[in-house]
Design an enzyme around this catalytic site. Sequence first.
Site, mmCIF file in Angstrom:
data_model
loop_
_atom_site.group_PDB
_atom_site.id
_atom_site.type_symbol
_atom_site.label_atom_id
_atom_site.label_comp_id
_atom_site.label_asym_id
_atom_site.label_seq_id
_atom_site.Cartn_x
_atom_site.Cartn_y
_atom_site.Cartn_z
ATOM 1 N N GLU A 200 0.857 -1.194 0.000
ATOM 2 C CA GLU A 200 0.000 0.000 0.000
ATOM 3 C C GLU A 200 0.885 1.234 0.000
ATOM 4 O O GLU A 200 2.002 1.199 0.525
ATOM 5 C CB GLU A 200 -0.863 0.053 1.286
ATOM 6 C CG GLU A 200 -2.137 -0.740 1.229
ATOM 7 C CD GLU A 200 -2.950 -0.643 2.526
ATOM 8 O OE1 GLU A 200 -2.520 0.025 3.492
ATOM 9 O OE2 GLU A 200 -4.019 -1.263 2.569
ATOM 10 N N LYS A 237 -2.726 0.132 19.417
ATOM 11 C CA LYS A 237 -3.466 1.254 20.002
ATOM 12 C C LYS A 237 -3.206 1.387 21.506
ATOM 13 O O LYS A 237 -3.128 0.376 22.205
ATOM 14 C CB LYS A 237 -4.965 1.038 19.765
ATOM 15 C CG LYS A 237 -5.323 0.984 18.278
ATOM 16 C CD LYS A 237 -6.651 0.302 18.023
ATOM 17 C CE LYS A 237 -6.870 0.111 16.530
ATOM 18 N NZ LYS A 237 -8.012 -0.770 16.235
ATOM 19 N N ASN A 290 -12.387 -5.848 11.009
ATOM 20 C CA ASN A 290 -12.196 -6.828 12.083
ATOM 21 C C ASN A 290 -13.533 -7.473 12.399
ATOM 22 O O ASN A 290 -14.503 -6.779 12.707
ATOM 23 C CB ASN A 290 -11.602 -6.163 13.316
ATOM 24 C CG ASN A 290 -10.162 -5.760 13.085
ATOM 25 O OD1 ASN A 290 -9.406 -6.477 12.427
ATOM 26 N ND2 ASN A 290 -9.776 -4.605 13.587
ATOM 27 N N ARG A 292 -14.930 -9.166 14.812
ATOM 28 C CA ARG A 292 -15.034 -9.574 16.221
ATOM 29 C C ARG A 292 -15.278 -8.343 17.081
ATOM 30 O O ARG A 292 -15.243 -7.222 16.585
ATOM 31 C CB ARG A 292 -13.705 -10.194 16.648
ATOM 32 C CG ARG A 292 -12.561 -9.237 16.344
ATOM 33 C CD ARG A 292 -11.262 -9.620 16.958
ATOM 34 N NE ARG A 292 -10.158 -8.931 16.338
ATOM 35 C CZ ARG A 292 -9.742 -7.710 16.627
ATOM 36 N NH1 ARG A 292 -10.373 -7.007 17.538
ATOM 37 N NH2 ARG A 292 -8.704 -7.163 16.009
HETATM 38 P P1 ADP Z 1 -3.332 -4.706 11.918
HETATM 39 O O1 ADP Z 1 -4.409 -5.601 11.353
HETATM 40 O O2 ADP Z 1 -2.032 -5.414 12.123
HETATM 41 O O3 ADP Z 1 -3.804 -3.918 13.092
HETATM 42 P P2 ADP Z 1 -3.897 -2.461 10.109
HETATM 43 O O4 ADP Z 1 -4.015 -2.650 8.654
HETATM 44 O O5 ADP Z 1 -5.178 -2.321 10.889
HETATM 45 O O6 ADP Z 1 -3.033 -3.667 10.741
HETATM 46 O O7 ADP Z 1 -2.984 -1.218 10.428
HETATM 47 C C1 ADP Z 1 -2.578 -0.887 11.747
HETATM 48 C C2 ADP Z 1 -1.983 0.500 11.782
HETATM 49 O O8 ADP Z 1 -0.843 0.582 10.908
HETATM 50 C C3 ADP Z 1 -2.918 1.599 11.302
HETATM 51 O O9 ADP Z 1 -3.788 2.051 12.308
HETATM 52 C C4 ADP Z 1 -1.915 2.668 10.874
HETATM 53 O O10 ADP Z 1 -1.401 3.356 11.993
HETATM 54 C C5 ADP Z 1 -0.796 1.837 10.270
HETATM 55 N N1 ADP Z 1 -0.998 1.683 8.811
HETATM 56 C C6 ADP Z 1 -1.531 0.618 8.166
HETATM 57 N N2 ADP Z 1 -1.590 0.822 6.830
HETATM 58 C C7 ADP Z 1 -1.063 2.050 6.610
HETATM 59 C C8 ADP Z 1 -0.833 2.856 5.430
HETATM 60 N N3 ADP Z 1 -1.153 2.429 4.209
HETATM 61 N N4 ADP Z 1 -0.305 4.090 5.613
HETATM 62 C C9 ADP Z 1 0.011 4.551 6.858
HETATM 63 N N5 ADP Z 1 -0.155 3.847 7.978
HETATM 64 C C10 ADP Z 1 -0.685 2.611 7.876
#
Ligand code: ADP
Length: 457
Positions: A200, A237, A290, A292
Amino acid sequence: MFEKILIANRGEIAVRIIRACREMGIKTLAVYSEADATSMHVQLADEAICIGPAASSESYLKIDRIISAAEVGDVDAIHPGFGFLAENAHFAEVCENCNIKFIGPRSSVIKMMGDKAVARETARKAGIPIVPGSDGPISNEQDAVKLAKKIGYPVIVKAVGGGGGRGMRIAHNDVSLVKGFHTARTEAERAFSNPAVYLEKYIELPRHIEIQILGDQKGRVLHLFERECSIQRRHQKLVEESPSPALDENMRKHITRAAVRIAEKVEYTNAGTVEFLLDAKGNFYFIEMNTRIQVEHPVTEEAVGVDIVKEQIRIAAGEPLTLEQRDIRLMCHAIECRVNAEDPANDFRPCPGRIESYYCPGGHGVRVDSHCYAGYTIPPTYDSMIAKVIAFGHDRRAAIDRMSRALSEFSIQGVKTTIPLQRAIMQDPDFRRGRYSTGFIDHFLGTKQIEPVESEA
Ligand code: ADP
């Protein structure tokens, strides 16, 4: 309605679910590992069965043992909580086949959304903006470099099976991308038994906004507004709040509609969360769903006055949602601080051990979800979250002041915790103004020294 529910989890979320069941007149069966024999969830449940040794691979992740416990205990349903087997489609399928209701969505939906590349594609097809990136997984470094040139650096390599902030690597150039591609794959293989990764665009200093949704078995989907979860360390978080200080009414309307649309598209049932990133220009992009209950669900419960765990149980029992979208309102501002048994002054080193004394805050507008008590020994085997403090008030300022007050009362002796860090965040001028992004903690830790105190009284 169900007569008895097995809770396939431990810690504060198991306690949270037992509380909901008790209020609904439903009996509970706790399962526990040998390390958790004295745990609060075991003490509070009506019945408890030991399912194996401390290692979660031998207990909380052992599907056959949990199903055996369900059969011995003659339960109608299993609540998986979060983590462990909560997003394991195979487990949900086994429950379906054994005629035990899995309190969550159908196994096919868990499987679809558990693959983050498929989830991206599903969102795109529903007309929801996604972060620019690869169509599906990337199989070699050459393709990764070619795509990064097209979308422009920085980029982020993410595990298709990812969760908990693992299997992600940010790259600013070809060299770091090639390296990140391989390390992310190795980490993903180890953590999720699936090395597949996708790419991404890395959004600089975004805000993490997620929408809580509920879908019943009649096909009706509602949203319970947003949570902002941009205060993160290593993509995990630390503080969450609702509503988000970053959204105006128009943005809120668009982002909640997008979340409902994607849930409707997959005929989602039960509670789920659609996660987005919001860029500095106010554009939002889907990142994942998510399937859940989330750690931070109490923030929404207090902001809108809906018990999400009870809704989950009612939906799983086949009851239609009785709520109407127009009746769901943001009634107050709620904030949650996660308290971890970690030492913020020592690179967040986990601090398991015996809690010598424990005084938990209370008073108007304060809720603490925890499984801890004086004399409890935090085992080193599981995650380090030991409590969630939720404070709410008529506006954001009141909620922050109340949280500061609550954290200052919270006294835990015997182990180090993240309470001093959370207290400092509540005093930060940028946080108080609502001006922050996912870059907040790095900046904050770079400029602030968190005192290595053992407890706060
Ligand atoms: P996980 O499933 O491991 O929690 P996420 O896809 O929900 O992963 O992403 C977790 C965090 O990582 C996001 O809240 C953000 O802070 C960071 N993040 C994920 N994707 C991006 C992105 N494309 N650009 C910037 N930060 C990202």
